[in-house]
Design an enzyme around this catalytic site. Structure first.
Site, PDB file in Angstrom:
ATOM      1  N   GLU A  38      -2.959 -31.603  92.919  1.00 26.23           N
ATOM      2  CA  GLU A  38      -2.722 -32.459  91.760  1.00 26.23           C
ATOM      3  C   GLU A  38      -2.194 -31.571  90.639  1.00 26.23           C
ATOM      4  O   GLU A  38      -2.894 -30.660  90.193  1.00 26.23           O
ATOM      5  CB  GLU A  38      -4.036 -33.126  91.331  1.00 26.23           C
ATOM      6  CG  GLU A  38      -3.857 -34.076  90.182  1.00 26.23           C
ATOM      7  CD  GLU A  38      -5.167 -34.648  89.670  1.00 26.23           C
ATOM      8  OE1 GLU A  38      -6.109 -33.865  89.415  1.00 26.23           O
ATOM      9  OE2 GLU A  38      -5.255 -35.875  89.517  1.00 26.23           O
TER      10      GLU A  38
ATOM     11  N   GLU B 160     -15.082 -40.531  89.501  1.00 30.47           N
ATOM     12  CA  GLU B 160     -13.658 -40.927  89.505  1.00 30.47           C
ATOM     13  C   GLU B 160     -12.858 -39.647  89.342  1.00 30.47           C
ATOM     14  O   GLU B 160     -12.793 -39.089  88.251  1.00 30.47           O
ATOM     15  CB  GLU B 160     -13.380 -41.879  88.332  1.00 30.47           C
ATOM     16  CG  GLU B 160     -14.090 -43.212  88.426  1.00 30.47           C
ATOM     17  CD  GLU B 160     -13.521 -44.117  89.515  1.00 30.47           C
ATOM     18  OE1 GLU B 160     -12.460 -43.802  90.083  1.00 30.47           O
ATOM     19  OE2 GLU B 160     -14.166 -45.140  89.807  1.00 30.47           O
TER      20      GLU B 160
ATOM     21  N   CYS C  39      -4.392 -39.801  86.761  1.00 31.95           N
ATOM     22  CA  CYS C  39      -4.980 -39.618  88.093  1.00 31.95           C
ATOM     23  C   CYS C  39      -4.217 -40.413  89.134  1.00 31.95           C
ATOM     24  O   CYS C  39      -4.128 -40.031  90.281  1.00 31.95           O
ATOM     25  CB  CYS C  39      -6.441 -40.036  88.059  1.00 31.95           C
ATOM     26  SG  CYS C  39      -6.652 -41.674  87.352  1.00 31.95           S
TER      27      CYS C  39
ATOM     28  N   LYS D 221     -20.741 -38.653  76.897  1.00 29.52           N
ATOM     29  CA  LYS D 221     -20.236 -37.312  76.627  1.00 29.52           C
ATOM     30  C   LYS D 221     -18.723 -37.392  76.815  1.00 29.52           C
ATOM     31  O   LYS D 221     -18.203 -37.272  77.918  1.00 29.52           O
ATOM     32  CB  LYS D 221     -20.850 -36.315  77.622  1.00 29.52           C
ATOM     33  CG  LYS D 221     -20.903 -34.882  77.171  1.00 29.52           C
ATOM     34  CD  LYS D 221     -19.609 -34.183  76.938  1.00 29.52           C
ATOM     35  CE  LYS D 221     -18.770 -33.714  78.054  1.00 29.52           C
ATOM     36  NZ  LYS D 221     -17.478 -33.179  77.565  1.00 29.52           N
TER      37      LYS D 221
HETATM   38  P1  NAD Z   1     -12.589 -32.052  83.733  1.00 30.43           P
HETATM   39  O1  NAD Z   1     -13.310 -32.228  85.028  1.00 30.43           O
HETATM   40  O2  NAD Z   1     -12.232 -30.687  83.305  1.00 30.43           O
HETATM   41  O3  NAD Z   1     -13.465 -32.679  82.543  1.00 30.43           O
HETATM   42  C1  NAD Z   1     -13.926 -34.002  82.585  1.00 30.43           C
HETATM   43  C2  NAD Z   1     -15.181 -34.122  81.746  1.00 30.43           C
HETATM   44  O4  NAD Z   1     -16.223 -33.384  82.371  1.00 30.43           O
HETATM   45  C3  NAD Z   1     -15.034 -33.555  80.335  1.00 30.43           C
HETATM   46  O5  NAD Z   1     -15.725 -34.379  79.444  1.00 30.43           O
HETATM   47  C4  NAD Z   1     -15.708 -32.197  80.468  1.00 30.43           C
HETATM   48  O6  NAD Z   1     -16.203 -31.702  79.248  1.00 30.43           O
HETATM   49  C5  NAD Z   1     -16.837 -32.532  81.426  1.00 30.43           C
HETATM   50  N1  NAD Z   1     -17.426 -31.387  82.131  1.00 30.43           N
HETATM   51  C6  NAD Z   1     -16.878 -30.168  82.350  1.00 30.43           C
HETATM   52  N2  NAD Z   1     -17.766 -29.375  82.992  1.00 30.43           N
HETATM   53  C7  NAD Z   1     -18.889 -30.106  83.196  1.00 30.43           C
HETATM   54  C8  NAD Z   1     -20.152 -29.843  83.811  1.00 30.43           C
HETATM   55  N3  NAD Z   1     -20.440 -28.663  84.355  1.00 30.43           N
HETATM   56  N4  NAD Z   1     -21.072 -30.838  83.844  1.00 30.43           N
HETATM   57  C9  NAD Z   1     -20.807 -32.055  83.318  1.00 30.43           C
HETATM   58  N5  NAD Z   1     -19.628 -32.354  82.706  1.00 30.43           N
HETATM   59  C10 NAD Z   1     -18.673 -31.399  82.639  1.00 30.43           C
HETATM   60  O7  NAD Z   1     -11.295 -32.982  83.814  1.00 30.43           O
HETATM   61  P2  NAD Z   1     -10.185 -33.233  82.697  1.00 30.43           P
HETATM   62  O8  NAD Z   1      -9.269 -32.057  82.651  1.00 30.43           O
HETATM   63  O9  NAD Z   1     -10.791 -33.712  81.445  1.00 30.43           O
HETATM   64  O10 NAD Z   1      -9.404 -34.485  83.339  1.00 30.43           O
HETATM   65  C11 NAD Z   1      -8.422 -34.355  84.299  1.00 30.43           C
HETATM   66  C12 NAD Z   1      -8.954 -34.747  85.669  1.00 30.43           C
HETATM   67  O11 NAD Z   1      -9.546 -36.051  85.623  1.00 30.43           O
HETATM   68  C13 NAD Z   1      -7.842 -34.864  86.698  1.00 30.43           C
HETATM   69  O12 NAD Z   1      -8.255 -34.286  87.913  1.00 30.43           O
HETATM   70  C14 NAD Z   1      -7.667 -36.356  86.853  1.00 30.43           C
HETATM   71  O13 NAD Z   1      -7.113 -36.762  88.084  1.00 30.43           O
HETATM   72  C15 NAD Z   1      -9.058 -36.847  86.693  1.00 30.43           C
HETATM   73  N6  NAD Z   1      -9.046 -38.272  86.327  1.00 30.43           N
HETATM   74  C16 NAD Z   1      -9.483 -39.204  87.216  1.00 30.43           C
HETATM   75  C17 NAD Z   1      -9.430 -40.555  86.914  1.00 30.43           C
HETATM   76  C18 NAD Z   1      -9.886 -41.619  87.864  1.00 30.43           C
HETATM   77  O14 NAD Z   1     -10.050 -42.766  87.436  1.00 30.43           O
HETATM   78  N7  NAD Z   1     -10.097 -41.326  89.122  1.00 30.43           N
HETATM   79  C19 NAD Z   1      -8.931 -40.949  85.670  1.00 30.43           C
HETATM   80  C20 NAD Z   1      -8.485 -39.966  84.793  1.00 30.43           C
HETATM   81  C21 NAD Z   1      -8.562 -38.630  85.116  1.00 30.43           C
END
Ligand code: NAD
Length: 483
Positions: free
Chosen positions: A390, A256, A290, A181
């Site tokens: 963040e 992550e 991140c 997804k």
């Molecule tokens: P997000 O949590 O909004 O979305 C991430 C994914 O989760 C998307 O595909 C989204 O559609 C999905 N999602 C949303 N609601 C959900 C639910 N209820 N159930 C299952 N899936 C759901 O994050 P984002 O805005 O896409 O990304 C930014 C965040 O990701 C930042 O906090 C960043 O630090 C983190 N990040 C972490 C790493 C790492 O390796 N630790 C790497 C990149 C980004």
């Protein structure tokens, strides 16, 4: 179907109406259509039909059937598949980079690296698989490492292609079939990548990809009893909900999540090298990373020199068109992200931090789209919101410290623990400090990577690890047979 026809529209608005299920591009059952907006000018560049729960269940059921045989595959079979995936992804590196630049405004110099590390993930997983014993025997006991089952892989938009490749590589090495997804904000990149991977001639339904909303497709993956494992990259808020909702079906989870990474500048650092290095880490992926080093901890006695060095070094971080290789900082991904960054800059000023560089609003000449000014705050204390939250944009907080112990204390005074850096010329000292930091990774002197080293977070930065054997183990269950 000729796979490259899956995106239609040429230079006009592109349309994507299919998902990749059971080895083919199939029309979406979900009917919601979402616009993809180009962050440099706010124009619609594509329309994507999003998947619903039924598309997701279709993909899970295909992955479940495929697991019956792929779950019993040998190391040699998985190795061959990883090599084919590497070859297939390699063939579209330029297209993938171009899609990342267009779709979320990733600067080309960084997007290229991200795509390449995604492609390399298949070879890195292959190498790790060779070195990972899947069977161990002693006395009358045999322990085998078994694939956990169907894996749901959920990605963030900021390096979507890398996350897909990395998670897929580890899952395949372990013998799992997958339903991916991707972030709905990454539909164009995902399509290019899936077209590429389709050419790898995979066992049918090993790979399934359904693009849709998190609370629709993601939620179905999390609650569906036929999915054994969720590997998620994204925000802490969604990570928590996955852990909570996944408990119902005893999901194994890898999360992550976010970071607020400290960079400790030691008093023996050579500022002309260390400050540009600190800024590279702070402004990684236009700050939308991140691992971005968004807290710079500096010796109080050197604050004035550091301020001058930052101002001098900023000329190497121009804002501009992300497709231009000279550009260091592109737009934010969306209007929402633009506003979030602005609100944090305002909050920093309100809480008493001082703007050294940048500030509120668009940079001059970049009023269209979601460009922000790369901003450096000084006089920040670690309890301020800009030092704790963040921000996910190019905003750096400079925090002064008196002693080495205080620097370590400030670095660890965060709910996050994903990444950190120590900058200094005395390597013994830098290593000693690195060993006291509560983060999944600490780099010394430069942003560097090792695809066999674990990646993941302490504390709220996540659960579990990716990369190398650590990433593969996250998709395995030990089984012991005793005679
Ligand atoms: P997000 O949590 O909004 O979305 C991430 C994914 O989760 C998307 O595909 C989204 O559609 C999905 N999602 C949303 N609601 C959900 C639910 N209820 N159930 C299952 N899936 C759901 O994050 P984002 O805005 O896409 O990304 C930014 C965040 O990701 C930042 O906090 C960043 O630090 C983190 N990040 C972490 C790493 C790492 O390796 N630790 C790497 C990149 C980004």
């Amino acid at each position: 179907m000729a796979t490259r026809e899956a995106i239609t529209g040429g230079d006009r608005i592109k349309t994507i109406t299919t998902h990749y299920i059971d080895g083919a591009f199939v029309e979406s059952h979900g009917r919601e259509v979402m616009d993809i907006i180009k962050p440099t000018n706010g124009q619609v560049i594509a329309r994507v039909t999003l998947a619903d729960e039924e598309d997701t269940r279709h993909a899970i059921s295909a992955a479940k059937s495929a697991f019956a045989s792929f779950g019993r595959s040998t190391k040699e079979e998985r190795t061959k598949i990883l090599r084919r995936l590497h070859q297939a992804a390699s063939a579209r590196v330029d297209d993938l980079t171009a899609a990342m630049v267009e779709e979320y405004g990733g600067v080309v110099r960084f997007a290229g690296l991200i795509v390449q590390s995604g492609v390399n993930a298949f070879m890195a997983a292959e190498q790790a698989l060779q070195e990972l014993p899947l069977t161990r025997n002693w006395g009358k006991t045999t322990v085998t490492l078994e694939p956990v089952g169907v894996a749901g892989l959920i990605t963030a938009w900021n390096a979507n292609a890398l996350f897909i490749c990395l998670k897929l590589a580890s899952a395949v090495a372990a013998g799992c079939t997958v339903v991916i997804k991707p972030s709905e904000l990454s539909s164009l990149q995902t399509r290019v990548l899936v077209e590429a991977l389709h050419e790898a001639n995979l066992p049918k339904a090993l790979l399934n990809v359904v693009t849709g909303r998190g609370n629709v497709v993601g939620a179905e993956l999390v609650r569906n009893p036929d999915v054994a494992k969720i590997s998620f990259t994204g925000s802490v808020a969604v990570g928590k909900s996955i852990m909570r909702d996944g408990a119902e079906t005893m999901k194994r989870v890898t999360l992550e999540l976010g970071g607020k990474s400290p960079t400790i500048l030691l008093d023996d650092a050579a500022l002309y090298q260390a400050i540009p290095s600190a800024l590279v880490m702070a402004f990684l992926n236009s700050g939308q990373a991140c691992a971005a080093g968004t807290r710079l901890l500096v010796p109080k006695k050197q604050l004035d020199q550091v301020k001058r060095a930052i101002i001098d070094a900023m000329s190497a971080f121009p804002v501009g068109d992300p497709a231009d290789p000279k550009t260091a900082i592109g737009p934010m991904v969306s209007q929402k992200q633009y506003e979030q960054v602005q609100s944090y800059i305002r909050k920093g000023i309100e809480e008493g931090a001082e703007v050294l560089v940048g500030g509120e609003g668009h940079p001059k000449g970049f009023e269209a789209g979601y460009f922000v000014k790369p901003t450096v705050f000084i006089n920040v204390t670690n309890d301020m919101t800009i030092a704790q939250d963040e921000i996910f944009g190019p905003v750096l907080s400079v925090i002064a410290y008196d002693s080495e112990d205080e620097a370590i204390k400030i670095a660890n005074d965060s709910e996050y623990g994903l990444h950190a850096a120590v900058l200094g010329t005395d390597l013994q000292r830098a290593r000693r400090i690195a060993s006291q930091i509560r983060s999944g990774r600490v780099v010394i002197n430069n942003m560097t990577d090792d695809p066999q080293a674990p990646w993941g977070g302490f504390k709220y930065s996540g659960v579990g690890r990716e990369y190398g054997r650590y990433g593969i183990e996250a998709f395995l269950e030990p089984r012991a047979i005793l005679e």
